[in-house]
Scaffold this motif. Structure first.
Motif, PDB file in Angstrom:
ATOM      1  N   SER A 197     -29.590  27.145  -3.776  1.00 10.59           N
ATOM      2  CA  SER A 197     -30.736  28.049  -3.833  1.00 10.59           C
ATOM      3  C   SER A 197     -30.990  28.530  -5.258  1.00 10.59           C
ATOM      4  O   SER A 197     -32.116  28.898  -5.582  1.00 10.59           O
ATOM      5  CB  SER A 197     -30.540  29.220  -2.884  1.00 10.59           C
TER       6      SER A 197
ATOM      7  N   MET B 259     -36.080  36.578  -4.559  1.00  9.85           N
ATOM      8  CA  MET B 259     -36.533  36.576  -5.952  1.00  9.85           C
ATOM      9  C   MET B 259     -37.403  35.358  -6.254  1.00  9.85           C
ATOM     10  O   MET B 259     -38.313  35.428  -7.074  1.00  9.85           O
ATOM     11  CB  MET B 259     -35.324  36.611  -6.884  1.00  9.85           C
ATOM     12  N   VAL B 260     -37.119  34.221  -5.558  1.00 10.41           N
ATOM     13  CA  VAL B 260     -37.981  33.057  -5.742  1.00 10.41           C
ATOM     14  C   VAL B 260     -39.396  33.391  -5.286  1.00 10.41           C
ATOM     15  O   VAL B 260     -40.373  33.053  -5.956  1.00 10.41           O
ATOM     16  CB  VAL B 260     -37.414  31.839  -4.971  1.00 10.41           C
ATOM     17  N   LEU B 261     -39.487  34.098  -4.157  1.00  9.09           N
ATOM     18  CA  LEU B 261     -40.816  34.467  -3.661  1.00  9.09           C
ATOM     19  C   LEU B 261     -41.506  35.436  -4.616  1.00  9.09           C
ATOM     20  O   LEU B 261     -42.704  35.328  -4.869  1.00  9.09           O
ATOM     21  CB  LEU B 261     -40.704  35.080  -2.264  1.00  9.09           C
TER      22      LEU B 261
ATOM     23  N   TYR C 298     -34.420  27.670  -9.571  1.00  6.97           N
ATOM     24  CA  TYR C 298     -34.869  28.373 -10.781  1.00  6.97           C
ATOM     25  C   TYR C 298     -35.040  27.446 -11.971  1.00  6.97           C
ATOM     26  O   TYR C 298     -35.915  27.671 -12.798  1.00  6.97           O
ATOM     27  CB  TYR C 298     -33.881  29.483 -11.141  1.00  6.97           C
TER      28      TYR C 298
ATOM     29  N   ALA D 104     -30.947  36.603  -4.608  1.00  3.85           N
ATOM     30  CA  ALA D 104     -31.241  35.812  -5.808  1.00  3.85           C
ATOM     31  C   ALA D 104     -31.918  34.505  -5.447  1.00  3.85           C
ATOM     32  O   ALA D 104     -32.785  34.013  -6.165  1.00  3.85           O
ATOM     33  CB  ALA D 104     -29.956  35.554  -6.578  1.00  3.85           C
ATOM     34  N   GLY D 105     -31.541  33.913  -4.305  1.00  3.16           N
ATOM     35  CA  GLY D 105     -32.034  32.582  -3.990  1.00  3.16           C
ATOM     36  C   GLY D 105     -33.342  32.539  -3.245  1.00  3.16           C
ATOM     37  O   GLY D 105     -34.102  31.596  -3.387  1.00  3.16           O
TER      38      GLY D 105
ATOM     39  N   LEU E  34     -36.622  37.876 -13.906  1.00  2.00           N
ATOM     40  CA  LEU E  34     -35.421  37.134 -14.317  1.00  2.00           C
ATOM     41  C   LEU E  34     -34.256  38.082 -14.585  1.00  2.00           C
ATOM     42  O   LEU E  34     -33.118  37.814 -14.218  1.00  2.00           O
ATOM     43  CB  LEU E  34     -35.721  36.282 -15.553  1.00  2.00           C
TER      44      LEU E  34
ATOM     45  N   LEU F 228     -41.023  35.606  -7.848  1.00  3.40           N
ATOM     46  CA  LEU F 228     -41.412  34.816  -9.008  1.00  3.40           C
ATOM     47  C   LEU F 228     -42.665  34.008  -8.697  1.00  3.40           C
ATOM     48  O   LEU F 228     -43.596  33.916  -9.503  1.00  3.40           O
ATOM     49  CB  LEU F 228     -40.251  33.883  -9.340  1.00  3.40           C
ATOM     50  N   TYR F 229     -42.670  33.489  -7.495  1.00  4.85           N
ATOM     51  CA  TYR F 229     -43.775  32.689  -6.993  1.00  4.85           C
ATOM     52  C   TYR F 229     -45.085  33.477  -7.055  1.00  4.85           C
ATOM     53  O   TYR F 229     -46.077  33.032  -7.627  1.00  4.85           O
ATOM     54  CB  TYR F 229     -43.436  32.392  -5.536  1.00  4.85           C
TER      55      TYR F 229
ATOM     56  N   ILE G 243     -42.588  38.365 -15.527  1.00  7.05           N
ATOM     57  CA  ILE G 243     -41.670  37.251 -15.238  1.00  7.05           C
ATOM     58  C   ILE G 243     -40.282  37.575 -15.787  1.00  7.05           C
ATOM     59  O   ILE G 243     -39.262  37.357 -15.136  1.00  7.05           O
ATOM     60  CB  ILE G 243     -42.185  35.949 -15.877  1.00  7.05           C
ATOM     61  N   HIS G 244     -40.258  38.134 -17.018  1.00  4.99           N
ATOM     62  CA  HIS G 244     -38.960  38.507 -17.596  1.00  4.99           C
ATOM     63  C   HIS G 244     -38.281  39.562 -16.732  1.00  4.99           C
ATOM     64  O   HIS G 244     -37.079  39.511 -16.528  1.00  4.99           O
ATOM     65  CB  HIS G 244     -39.143  39.035 -19.019  1.00  4.99           C
TER      66      HIS G 244
ATOM     67  N   MET H 119     -38.472  26.092 -11.535  1.00  2.00           N
ATOM     68  CA  MET H 119     -39.525  27.123 -11.621  1.00  2.00           C
ATOM     69  C   MET H 119     -39.676  27.650 -13.039  1.00  2.00           C
ATOM     70  O   MET H 119     -40.788  27.775 -13.550  1.00  2.00           O
ATOM     71  CB  MET H 119     -39.170  28.284 -10.705  1.00  2.00           C
TER      72      MET H 119
ATOM     73  N   MET I 151     -46.099  34.331 -10.649  1.00  2.00           N
ATOM     74  CA  MET I 151     -46.656  33.174 -11.350  1.00  2.00           C
ATOM     75  C   MET I 151     -48.072  32.881 -10.877  1.00  2.00           C
ATOM     76  O   MET I 151     -48.941  32.506 -11.657  1.00  2.00           O
ATOM     77  CB  MET I 151     -45.783  31.948 -11.101  1.00  2.00           C
ATOM     78  N   MET I 152     -48.308  33.046  -9.584  1.00  2.00           N
ATOM     79  CA  MET I 152     -49.640  32.782  -9.045  1.00  2.00           C
ATOM     80  C   MET I 152     -50.645  33.799  -9.555  1.00  2.00           C
ATOM     81  O   MET I 152     -51.785  33.470  -9.877  1.00  2.00           O
ATOM     82  CB  MET I 152     -49.603  32.848  -7.511  1.00  2.00           C
TER      83      MET I 152
ATOM     84  N   ILE J  35     -32.769  39.120 -11.395  1.00  2.00           N
ATOM     85  CA  ILE J  35     -31.867  38.093 -10.850  1.00  2.00           C
ATOM     86  C   ILE J  35     -30.477  38.228 -11.477  1.00  2.00           C
ATOM     87  O   ILE J  35     -29.457  38.162 -10.787  1.00  2.00           O
ATOM     88  CB  ILE J  35     -32.445  36.689 -11.104  1.00  2.00           C
TER      89      ILE J  35
ATOM     90  N   ASN K  28     -43.253  41.677 -19.937  1.00  2.00           N
ATOM     91  CA  ASN K  28     -43.689  40.528 -19.156  1.00  2.00           C
ATOM     92  C   ASN K  28     -43.063  40.590 -17.757  1.00  2.00           C
ATOM     93  O   ASN K  28     -41.844  40.673 -17.627  1.00  2.00           O
ATOM     94  CB  ASN K  28     -43.213  39.257 -19.884  1.00  2.00           C
TER      95      ASN K  28
END
Lengths: 343, 165
Positions: free
Chosen positions: A127, B65-67, A131, B61-62, B31, B69-70, B27-28, A134, B73-74, B34, B25
């Motif tokens: 998982s 946080m991906v969502l 990153y 974290a997996g 990160l 970030l997603y 995004i930072h 991404m 980013m969008m 995370i 930022n």
């Protein structure tokens, strides 16, 4: 205590080397398999039968000009391939590469570390692997890269769910999360694939999707997305992304062989050979034979089956595999209850 | 050894948590968040709760946080399109946050130390112990919370569905 530490260090270095060499020769194998399936000869110029082709590719990758886009986020641009490579190499720590060797009266396990949550560790690493893609895709500051990265990551997190549910059925059956114990339980041809055929198929399909392999290699798409998330990458950074894919393929094959195909266990052979060390080494060779078969299987599928469309991919993941894997859990539970394994 | 790892992880957690707030930022920020989660997962391992650490990494974290970030980013957020807050609002937020800190410091100043952070039972965080505790002693609350999650999932699907007319 220190001799165990030395043995583990040697083991880590050996596994690291083997992983890299197998991943390197997978690139060669992939071309040879593709050539075979398409009735061609394949690479045959560098060395006899073209076996020096991976070195030539490596040298080419290193010699290419390194380009970091001007408007990109430099740190994250470099961090992307680093994460992809690191996470690809981390999983091998919990895979039992064989039973234990006894040297000078002491027994050493051919597994780097036996954490009692081995499967969850593999899952956690997988998982985090998202990153790499991404961050790299976003930091390129390119719309194609971003769309490719979003595709790759949404595909990976969608298939992670079904993969987890397929493993839950397996864990229910084996009653442990330790990979070593799961491998040990399958001794004597008692492979999990016999008891979990549906779970195995779901896991296999998800492994293809997690590695971004055909028929699920949607993140890379020349007609729509140029190179996908690695459009802006050049030189060895691109090489790392491509290399990480092959390492992931190797590790997936190792995980599939260990969880469903008995790991290092060889049926019937224990009757003929009494020396435990020889038996262990033969078991390791047998595990690698299985792994190589699955790597071949990955390639075989790639050059046989056309790719999916993106909506078909998502439909298969969410509407096909997830309900199927939940049904698998229920069937497993029902059978366990009927056969009196649980009260 | 353990103590120095503890201090390192604590330092990392607090530093990256600060960076989450300070970063311009978004995004930072994600990160750094995370990294904070990883440091906290490290703390769980130090407390012998390996299962909790693994699940923490997988879920927070997996997945979550991906969502995050997603979505970020969008949305393509950056410093230029960020809505500008008035000075009045900023100072009000500073005063409110400072008051909260004073209250926390005042409340915790006189509290007694808990003692050794190490658990008395070394097996307390292992998955067997945890599973037995969850499914024997806390069966009902566990099931109720799972129904709560199911309700949230169904609600999210309903909200995300296209209106059929």
């Amino acid at each position: 205590m220190s001799s165990a530490l030395i043995f583990t260090t040697i083991l880590i270095i050996v596994i690291f080397t083997i992983t890299l060499v197998i991943a390197m020769y997978s690139t060669y194998g992939e071309r040879k398999v593709a050539a075979f399936l398409q009735d061609r000869i394949g690479p045959n110029r560098a060395g006899p039968f073209g076996i020096l082709q991976p070195m030539a590719d490596g040298v080419k990758m290193f010699m290419k000009e390194e380009i970091i886009p001007d408007m990109s986020n430099k740190w994250l641009f470099i961090l992307g391939p680093c994460i992809a490579m690191t996470t690809a190499l981390m999983t091998s720590a919990v895979i039992p590469w064989g039973n234990s060797l006894s040297i000078g009266g002491e027994s050493y396990s051919l597994q780097v570390t036996d954490v009692n949550i081995g499967i969850l560790y593999i899952f956690g690493v997988v998982s985090i692997g998202v990153y790499g893609i991404m961050i790299g895709g976003w930091a390129s500051n390119n719309k194609y890269s971003l769309m490719g990265a979003l595709r790759a990551s949404s595909q990976m997190i969608s298939y992670e769910v079904a993969m987890g549910l397929a493993i839950i059925a397996l864990v229910m059956m084996t009653g442990t999360l330790s990979v070593k114990e799961i491998a040990a339980q399958q001794s004597g041809g008692n492979w999990n694939v016999i008891y979990q055929p549906l779970g195995f198929i779901i896991f296999l399909v998800c492994a293809f999707a997690e590695c971004n392999r055909t028929p699920f290699d949607l993140p890379e798409c020349e007609t729509e997305l140029v190179g996908g998330y690695h459009t802006e990458y050049s030189s060895m950074k691109l090489g790392f992304y491509l290399f990480a894919e092959y390492i992931n393929m190797f590790i997936s094959s190792a995980v599939i062989s260990t969880l469903y195909f008995g790991g290092y266990n060889m049926p019937f052979i224990a009757r003929f050979i009494s020396d435990p060390n020889l038996l262990t080494l033969l078991g390791t060779a047998f595990l690698f034979a299985k792994i190589l078969f699955f790597i071949f299987f990955f390639m075989w599928i790639r050059w046989t089956i056309p790719r999916f469309r993106y909506d078909q991919l998502m439909n298969l993941g969410w509407k096909g595999l997830i309900p199927l894997s939940i049904a698998n859990i229920f069937i497993t539970a029902l059978i366990m209850w009927l056969t009196g394994k649980v009260s | 050894m353990t103590l120095s790892i503890f201090y390192f992880l604590s330092f990392l957690a607090i530093l990256s948590a600060l960076m989450v707030v300070v970063s311009k930022n978004p995004i930072h920020s994600v990160l750094y968040l995370i990294i904070t989660f990883f440091a906290i997962a490290g703390h769980y391992v130090l407390l012998n709760a390996q299962f909790l650490a693994a699940v923490h990494v997988i879920v927070y974290a997996g997945a979550i946080m991906v969502l995050f970030l997603y979505v970020i980013m969008m949305l393509n957020l950056n410093a230029e399109v960020e809505p500008h807050k008035s000075v009045w609002l900023k100072s009000a937020a500073t005063v409110a946050g400072g008051t909260l800190m004073v209250v926390l410091v005042g409340a915790l100043r006189t509290s007694a130390s808990v003692g050794s952070p190490l658990p008395a039972d070394a097996n307390i965080g292992l998955i067997k112990t945890l599973g037995k505790t969850l499914y024997k002693d806390f069966m009902l609350p566990f099931e109720i919370s799972s129904i709560l999650f199911l309700a949230a999932m169904v609600g999210a699907v309903m909200l995300g569905k296209k209106e059929t007319k």
